[in-house]
Each structure stands twice: as C-alpha cells, then as structure tokens.
Write a protein that holds these residues in place. Structure first.
Motif, PDB file in Angstrom:
ATOM      1  N   LEU A 173     -25.122  -6.769  12.009  1.00 48.47           N
ATOM      2  CA  LEU A 173     -23.652  -6.174  13.421  1.00 48.47           C
ATOM      3  C   LEU A 173     -23.468  -6.019  13.816  1.00 48.47           C
ATOM      4  O   LEU A 173     -22.834  -5.823  15.082  1.00 48.47           O
ATOM      5  N   LEU A 174     -24.728  -6.703  15.039  1.00 51.71           N
ATOM      6  CA  LEU A 174     -24.967  -7.115  16.236  1.00 51.71           C
ATOM      7  C   LEU A 174     -24.130  -7.622  17.308  1.00 51.71           C
ATOM      8  O   LEU A 174     -23.335  -7.693  17.796  1.00 51.71           O
ATOM      9  N   GLU A 175     -24.124  -8.948  16.130  1.00 47.93           N
ATOM     10  CA  GLU A 175     -23.477 -10.358  16.908  1.00 47.93           C
ATOM     11  C   GLU A 175     -22.024 -10.374  16.625  1.00 47.93           C
ATOM     12  O   GLU A 175     -21.648 -11.256  16.956  1.00 47.93           O
ATOM     13  N   SER A 176     -22.251 -10.244  15.372  1.00 45.20           N
ATOM     14  CA  SER A 176     -20.696  -9.907  14.368  1.00 45.20           C
ATOM     15  C   SER A 176     -19.480  -8.979  15.426  1.00 45.20           C
ATOM     16  O   SER A 176     -18.320  -9.478  15.787  1.00 45.20           O
ATOM     17  N   SER A 177     -20.734  -8.107  15.996  1.00 48.72           N
ATOM     18  CA  SER A 177     -19.274  -6.964  16.572  1.00 48.72           C
ATOM     19  C   SER A 177     -18.524  -7.110  18.209  1.00 48.72           C
ATOM     20  O   SER A 177     -18.186  -7.537  18.742  1.00 48.72           O
ATOM     21  N   ARG A 178     -20.208  -8.304  18.846  1.00 45.72           N
ATOM     22  CA  ARG A 178     -20.123  -8.716  19.676  1.00 45.72           C
ATOM     23  C   ARG A 178     -18.802 -10.082  19.748  1.00 45.72           C
ATOM     24  O   ARG A 178     -18.053  -9.880  20.823  1.00 45.72           O
ATOM     25  N   ASN A 179     -19.859 -11.185  19.122  1.00 49.21           N
ATOM     26  CA  ASN A 179     -18.742 -12.187  18.903  1.00 49.21           C
ATOM     27  C   ASN A 179     -18.324 -12.475  20.201  1.00 49.21           C
ATOM     28  O   ASN A 179     -17.387 -13.589  20.503  1.00 49.21           O
ATOM     29  N   SER A 180     -19.098 -12.959  21.175  1.00 47.80           N
ATOM     30  CA  SER A 180     -19.927 -13.170  22.298  1.00 47.80           C
ATOM     31  C   SER A 180     -19.230 -12.607  23.389  1.00 47.80           C
ATOM     32  O   SER A 180     -18.801 -13.494  24.090  1.00 47.80           O
ATOM     33  N   LYS A 181     -19.073 -11.683  23.259  1.00 45.25           N
ATOM     34  CA  LYS A 181     -18.303 -10.724  24.430  1.00 45.25           C
ATOM     35  C   LYS A 181     -19.660 -10.383  25.047  1.00 45.25           C
ATOM     36  O   LYS A 181     -20.338 -10.277  24.128  1.00 45.25           O
ATOM     37  N   LYS A 182     -19.004  -9.671  26.178  1.00 52.24           N
ATOM     38  CA  LYS A 182     -20.493  -8.779  26.832  1.00 52.24           C
ATOM     39  C   LYS A 182     -20.393  -7.196  25.635  1.00 52.24           C
ATOM     40  O   LYS A 182     -21.780  -7.548  26.302  1.00 52.24           O
ATOM     41  N   ILE A 183     -19.516  -7.050  25.333  1.00 54.64           N
ATOM     42  CA  ILE A 183     -19.904  -5.951  24.649  1.00 54.64           C
ATOM     43  C   ILE A 183     -19.363  -5.815  23.411  1.00 54.64           C
ATOM     44  O   ILE A 183     -18.235  -6.304  23.122  1.00 54.64           O
ATOM     45  N   GLY A 184     -19.684  -5.337  22.066  1.00 49.83           N
ATOM     46  CA  GLY A 184     -19.431  -5.120  21.109  1.00 49.83           C
ATOM     47  C   GLY A 184     -18.432  -3.283  20.359  1.00 49.83           C
ATOM     48  O   GLY A 184     -19.023  -2.290  21.155  1.00 49.83           O
ATOM     49  N   LEU A 185     -18.497  -3.183  19.538  1.00 51.67           N
ATOM     50  CA  LEU A 185     -18.331  -1.957  18.888  1.00 51.67           C
ATOM     51  C   LEU A 185     -19.338  -1.288  19.157  1.00 51.67           C
ATOM     52  O   LEU A 185     -19.230  -0.183  19.864  1.00 51.67           O
ATOM     53  N   PHE A 186     -21.064  -2.149  18.782  1.00 51.88           N
ATOM     54  CA  PHE A 186     -22.153  -1.245  17.972  1.00 51.88           C
ATOM     55  C   PHE A 186     -21.970  -0.658  20.050  1.00 51.88           C
ATOM     56  O   PHE A 186     -23.165   0.674  20.237  1.00 51.88           O
ATOM     57  N   ASP A 187     -21.647  -1.200  20.717  1.00 54.28           N
ATOM     58  CA  ASP A 187     -22.496  -1.225  22.020  1.00 54.28           C
ATOM     59  C   ASP A 187     -21.538   0.563  23.130  1.00 54.28           C
ATOM     60  O   ASP A 187     -22.716   1.338  23.569  1.00 54.28           O
ATOM     61  N   LEU A 188     -20.866   0.146  22.091  1.00 55.02           N
ATOM     62  CA  LEU A 188     -20.186   1.697  22.927  1.00 55.02           C
ATOM     63  C   LEU A 188     -19.914   3.031  21.371  1.00 55.02           C
ATOM     64  O   LEU A 188     -20.017   3.967  21.989  1.00 55.02           O
ATOM     65  N   VAL A 189     -20.519   2.622  20.138  1.00 57.71           N
ATOM     66  CA  VAL A 189     -20.296   3.803  19.144  1.00 57.71           C
ATOM     67  C   VAL A 189     -22.305   4.547  19.990  1.00 57.71           C
ATOM     68  O   VAL A 189     -22.402   5.438  20.516  1.00 57.71           O
ATOM     69  N   PHE A 190     -22.927   3.257  20.352  1.00 59.65           N
ATOM     70  CA  PHE A 190     -24.809   4.259  20.256  1.00 59.65           C
ATOM     71  C   PHE A 190     -24.306   4.511  21.960  1.00 59.65           C
ATOM     72  O   PHE A 190     -25.532   4.284  22.980  1.00 59.65           O
ATOM     73  N   ASN A 191     -23.231   4.146  23.336  1.00 55.48           N
ATOM     74  CA  ASN A 191     -23.308   3.762  24.225  1.00 55.48           C
ATOM     75  C   ASN A 191     -25.099   3.240  25.063  1.00 55.48           C
ATOM     76  O   ASN A 191     -25.072   3.741  26.321  1.00 55.48           O
ATOM     77  N   THR A 192     -25.461   1.856  24.628  1.00 57.71           N
ATOM     78  CA  THR A 192     -25.876   1.444  25.268  1.00 57.71           C
ATOM     79  C   THR A 192     -25.654  -0.253  24.894  1.00 57.71           C
ATOM     80  O   THR A 192     -25.345  -0.626  24.415  1.00 57.71           O
ATOM     81  N   SER A 193     -26.238  -1.103  26.112  1.00 58.81           N
ATOM     82  CA  SER A 193     -25.996  -2.731  25.864  1.00 58.81           C
ATOM     83  C   SER A 193     -27.576  -3.492  25.744  1.00 58.81           C
ATOM     84  O   SER A 193     -27.572  -4.832  25.450  1.00 58.81           O
ATOM     85  N   ASP A 194     -28.496  -2.460  25.571  1.00 56.75           N
ATOM     86  CA  ASP A 194     -29.635  -3.003  25.113  1.00 56.75           C
ATOM     87  C   ASP A 194     -30.287  -3.543  24.214  1.00 56.75           C
ATOM     88  O   ASP A 194     -30.275  -2.601  23.205  1.00 56.75           O
ATOM     89  N   ASN A 195     -30.512  -4.791  23.824  1.00 58.94           N
ATOM     90  CA  ASN A 195     -30.539  -5.707  22.214  1.00 58.94           C
ATOM     91  C   ASN A 195     -31.693  -4.808  22.152  1.00 58.94           C
ATOM     92  O   ASN A 195     -31.215  -4.195  20.516  1.00 58.94           O
ATOM     93  N   ASP A 196     -32.565  -4.812  22.374  1.00 55.85           N
ATOM     94  CA  ASP A 196     -33.999  -3.808  21.295  1.00 55.85           C
ATOM     95  C   ASP A 196     -32.863  -2.146  21.039  1.00 55.85           C
ATOM     96  O   ASP A 196     -33.491  -2.116  19.691  1.00 55.85           O
ATOM     97  N   THR A 197     -32.496  -1.252  22.043  1.00 54.59           N
ATOM     98  CA  THR A 197     -32.625  -0.415  21.582  1.00 54.59           C
ATOM     99  C   THR A 197     -31.280   0.094  20.638  1.00 54.59           C
ATOM    100  O   THR A 197     -31.323   0.384  19.019  1.00 54.59           O
ATOM    101  N   LEU A 198     -30.248  -1.265  20.681  1.00 52.00           N
ATOM    102  CA  LEU A 198     -28.854  -1.184  20.087  1.00 52.00           C
ATOM    103  C   LEU A 198     -29.718  -1.512  18.708  1.00 52.00           C
ATOM    104  O   LEU A 198     -29.822  -1.531  17.484  1.00 52.00           O
TER     105      LEU A 198
END
Length: 207
Positions: free
Chosen positions: A20-45
C-alpha cells in the motif's frame, strides 16, 4: 523458480502494508497515503496501513482483497483485486473512521481526485502491486495478475482495469506485455505540482 499464488490472510499484513505504501508512492517523495494520514513517517504510515487492512469494514485496502505470490516458499509479492461496486469511496471513508480518521483527508487528496479514473460496476480493478526486488521477473507479475483475472472471471466480470501514473514506464510496460491497453488518461497541473507526475492513465483488459 517455483511460483504459486494464494489468497492473503491476516498473517500477510506486513507485505500488504508495504505494498500500500510503496505502490502509492511509486518512487515519489509522497504518495496518496502520506496525504490521507497527513504524515510521511514510514513507521507511522505502516502502522496505520496495517490497521486499515484489518478493519471490520472491508475497503479496497482490506487484506481479503489481496493475493500473495510465493516463490520457493517465500512471499515474493502481492496485488490487490477488488470490486469497485462494493469497495466504494464511502466504504473507504468508513474504514478510516473505524481507525480514528475523519473525512478531512478529501481536501488533502484533491489533486489525486482530479485525475482518478472511474470504473463502472461491470469492472474488476487491480491495484497496490508490489514485487520484492529479489523476485522481480515477468513470471511473478504474470502469476499474480493471472490469479486476479481468474477471480474476476469467476465473479462474472469481463473487464479488468488498473491505473498507472503517467511516467511510470516500467509498470506501464509490464501491464502492456500481459495484454492490457491504455483506454484513457487524465492530466492536471495541480497533480504535477503535488506529485511531480503529469497525471494518471487507465489500462484495461477484456476477459
């Protein structure tokens, strides 16, 4: 390499959350779930995504929609296959609410919603594909997607669609090699500004 594909269980939650995390980012700095959960901390996501995949409400992120490719006894990759007529955006919002997040995420993903394709009720959708680097081969992709399409046929579907960001050449080529064709694309300057990609294309295969 011997490859088998099975339905995911709760025990597969780690690779599902990673997909879910990697495919939504797909080599980008942020992905869909970074925005949904309003964080870019990997462990939290990853923690939030595990919760989301285990909710009572079965959104398109629920573990039961995933298939696991097993190569030489090891989990090699995963893909999600779901029915958009059942796993709607409303169901997704309900699942998020179940783990403590309200609908304010809509504002943060406005750019994504501008470019998102709409699948009709006669279409089965593939998403959130992840193959571990050491297992990346067309055979693993083929087995995962093949199992997904078999499930679609058994459910009575004759069309399978997936969405790929414009510019994700490797993923686009994999789907095309397996028989998918581009049916449309949506571009947005707002999307490009937020995700550094031109937009989203949809690919489809008729079963």
């Amino acid at each position: 390499m011997s490859i088998t594909v099975r339905k995911a269980t709760e025990a597969d939650i780690d690779i599902i959350a990673q997909a879910l995390l990697e495919s939504s980012r797909n080599s980008k700095k942020i992905g869909l779930f970074d925005l949904v959960f309003n964080t870019s901390d990997n462990d939290t996501l990853l923690s939030h995504l595990k919760q989301l995949a285990l909710t009572t409400t079965k959104s398109y992120c629920h573990f039961s929609n995933f298939f696991i490719a097993v190569a030489n006894g090891v989990s090699a990759g995963t893909i999600c296959g779901y029915e958009p007529r059942i796993a709607t955006h409303e169901i997704f919002s309900k699942a998020l609410e179940e783990i403590g997040f309200d609908e304010t995420y809509h504002e943060r993903i406005a750019a994504y919603l501008l470019c998102e394709g709409e699948a009709d009720n006669k279409t089965f959708v593939l998403d959130f594909m992840l193959i571990k680097p050491e297992f990346k081969s067309l055979d693993v992709f083929k087995e995962l997607i093949g199992k997904s399409m078999l499930t679609a046929r058994l459910k009575g579907y004759r069309k399978v669609q997936t969405s790929v960001e414009i510019g994700s050449v490797e993923t686009e080529m994999i789907y095309k090699k397996l028989g998918f064709e581009v049916i449309d694309e949506k571009r947005s300057e707002y999307y490009k500004e937020q995700f550094d990609r031109a937009g989203i294309m949809r690919l489809q295969m008729i079963l």
